[in-house]
Design an enzyme around this catalytic site. Structure first.
Site, short mmCIF file in Angstrom:
data_model
loop_
_atom_site.label_atom_id
_atom_site.label_comp_id
_atom_site.label_asym_id
_atom_site.label_seq_id
_atom_site.Cartn_x
_atom_site.Cartn_y
_atom_site.Cartn_z
CB ILE A 323 -1.08 0.01 1.19
CG1 ILE A 323 -1.96 -1.16 1.11
CG2 ILE A 323 -1.62 1.35 1.35
CD1 ILE A 323 -2.73 -1.25 2.28
CD GLN A 326 -0.60 1.24 -6.48
OE1 GLN A 326 0.27 0.29 -6.60
NE2 GLN A 326 -1.57 1.65 -7.41
CD GLU A 327 -2.29 5.55 -1.17
OE1 GLU A 327 -2.22 6.67 -1.40
OE2 GLU A 327 -3.33 4.97 -1.09
CB SER A 328 4.33 7.90 -0.39
OG SER A 328 4.65 6.63 0.33
CE1 TYR A 457 -4.07 3.07 -3.43
CE2 TYR A 457 -5.74 1.36 -2.62
CZ TYR A 457 -4.65 2.52 -2.29
OH TYR A 457 -4.22 2.65 -1.06
#
Length: 473
Positions: A323, A326-328, A457
């Site tokens: 996660i 994917q986010e940062s 996502y």
């Protein structure tokens, strides 16, 4: 009458010859439950096994990589199939799983041999390589001295007589060494190791624990980058084809792979992939990095924090790492166009709600993200019992908000699909919530959303999570 009796006698003998000895089928030739291309297309995915090593398949800085992995991605994209990758370095187990229909494809550096063709159907070769002897060029430095102790190297295959060579069990190296033993008229002591892959045996040679092993030359040259004291210049075979393998009862799949492979090898894209893993000197630097799953085993510098915070909430740290990637991309002060911040991209109001005071603090940000995931999971558990299925809804909600996901569930129910199944059910309606037909529907409470982002996502996080599970503890 004599002619009639003669004809009857010949007919009886002929009939007897035709039925006296039924054909014996190989244990590897059984069409039962073996999917071919049509069944694979209907399932929407192709099940593949490959080797976990520094060239075929690994994770670097959170991203799955590897020569075989990139080829497989290209093939799966070409066939419009989802790629399901598993890892097993035991060749015989892979062949058995292929034989009983658990796998569709073995994707590794399989040497094409007649013996192997009795068990599998080899594809068009993806590369060519010789088998080479791996031995120490020099041993460890003497204590208190920088002097190298150079070893006597084998350059003539005749000198292998009486030597002990350790190789991967069931590999083409075993067959080649047996043939070589006959050719030189002397015994070569072959020790088959079931639980070690070629690179692990190369490492044992470099450390002086065993004297010799055998590798294909492409892989051996890569290993020279991080074991400079090995020698790989003694060939024990001519160049051989290296290919993938499918079940012998999957001719349509074999034909599809072959047609794609022949065309793809002519492209500049294939040349870039091959150079990237076998000719680029930086590959040694990558493998020796702490962020390589084989050597360092780290996904990021925040692994310890991710593990600790995940354990507090009883979540798998590898999922949380996926996660965060994917986010940062593991950048602690990352900020989105919408104002989300930190490793887990918390909105300021979300951070305030869960008591996150320093939003760019890695530990606080991860803890806030975990609290949000936990909250979403508790809400979704009222509707979806299956934890694996519920996870997809939780991830989508983390990305786009729980309201839009609930809208997707209501739309799925209205149009006759399951409201508690994500793939090919609720995800379809979330994806299409940018369509006026759906976001203006009376059952929709939260209006328009760009559904393409949560749709991808969920898939991308879970696919990366599977890769992390393959290679990380």
């Amino acid at each position: 009458m004599r002619q009639l009796l003669l004809i009857l006698l010949i007919a009886i003998i002929t009939a007897g010859c035709g039925s006296s000895s039924p054909k014996k089928e190989s244990s590897y030739v059984s069409a039962k439950n073996i999917p071919d291309l049509q069944q694979i297309r209907e399932s929407g995915q192709i099940r593949v096994v490959t080797n976990y090593n520094s060239t075929n398949y690994f994770v670097y800085k959170g991203q799955p990589m590897g020569y075989q992995f990139e080829l497989l991605q290209e093939f799966a994209n070409f066939m419009n199939l989802r790629l399901e990758v598993s890892v097993n370095n035991n060749l015989q187990e892979n062949i058995d799983r292929l034989a009983n229909g658990e796998l569709d494809l073995i994707a590794s550096n399989l040497a094409v041999t007649r013996e192997g063709e009795q068990k599998v159907a080899f594809t068009e070769p993806h590369s060519y390589s010789r088998q080479v002897l791996v031995q120490q060029a020099y041993s460890s430095e003497r204590s208190g001295s920088s002097e190298r102790i150079h070893n006597e190297l084998i350059r003539n295959q005749l000198d292998l007589g009486g030597k002990t060579i350790y190789v991967q069990k069931g590999s083409a190296f075993v067959q080649r060494l047996r043939s070589l033993s006959n050719e030189i008229g002397d015994s070569i002591h072959i020790v088959e190791i079931p639980d070690y892959e070629v690179e692990q045996l190369i490492e044992l040679v470099a450390e002086g624990e065993i004297e010799y092993t055998v590798s294909d030359e492409n892989l051996a040259r890569v290993n020279l980058n991080f074991y400079p004291n090995i020698d790989i210049e003694t060939a024990i075979s001519f160049p051989q084809k290296q290919a993938w393998a499918v079940n012998r009862n999957s001719p349509e799949l074999l034909n599809a792979v072959n047609n794609w492979m022949v065309g793809f090898k002519k492209t500049a894209r294939y040349q870039r992939i091959h150079r990237k893993y076998f000719e680029n000197r930086r590959s040694g630097h990558i493998v020796n990095s702490g962020f390589h799953s084989i050597k360092g085993g780290q996904v990021s510098v925040y692994d310890d924090i991710i593990r600790a915070e995940s354990e507090r909430f009883d979540w798998d740290w590898r999922l949380i790492a996926s996660i965060i990637y994917q986010e940062s991309r593991f950048i602690p002060d990352a900020e989105s166009w919408a104002g989300a911040m930190g490793l887990m991209q918390l909105m300021p109001q979300t951070a305030e709600r869960f008591g996150v005071h320093a939003i760019t603090s890695p530990r606080e940000n991860i803890r806030g993200g975990m609290q949000l995931l936990q909250w979403l999971d508790e809400r979704m558990s009222l509707r979806i019992e299956d934890p694996e299925e519920r996870l997809k809804f939780v991830l989508a909600s983390y990305n786009v908000g729980i309201g839009h996901v609930l809208d997707g569930m209501r739309l799925a129910e209205k149009y006759g699909r399951s409201p508690i199944i994500w793939y090919d059910n609720v995800d379809y309606y979330v994806l299409n919530k940018s369509n006026p037909k759906y976001y203006n529907d009376p059952v929709v409470q939260f209006g328009y959303c760009r559904g393409e982002e949560p749709y991808h996502y969920v898939r991308e996080i879970l696919e990366r999570y599977e890769h992390y599970k393959n290679v990380l503890r």
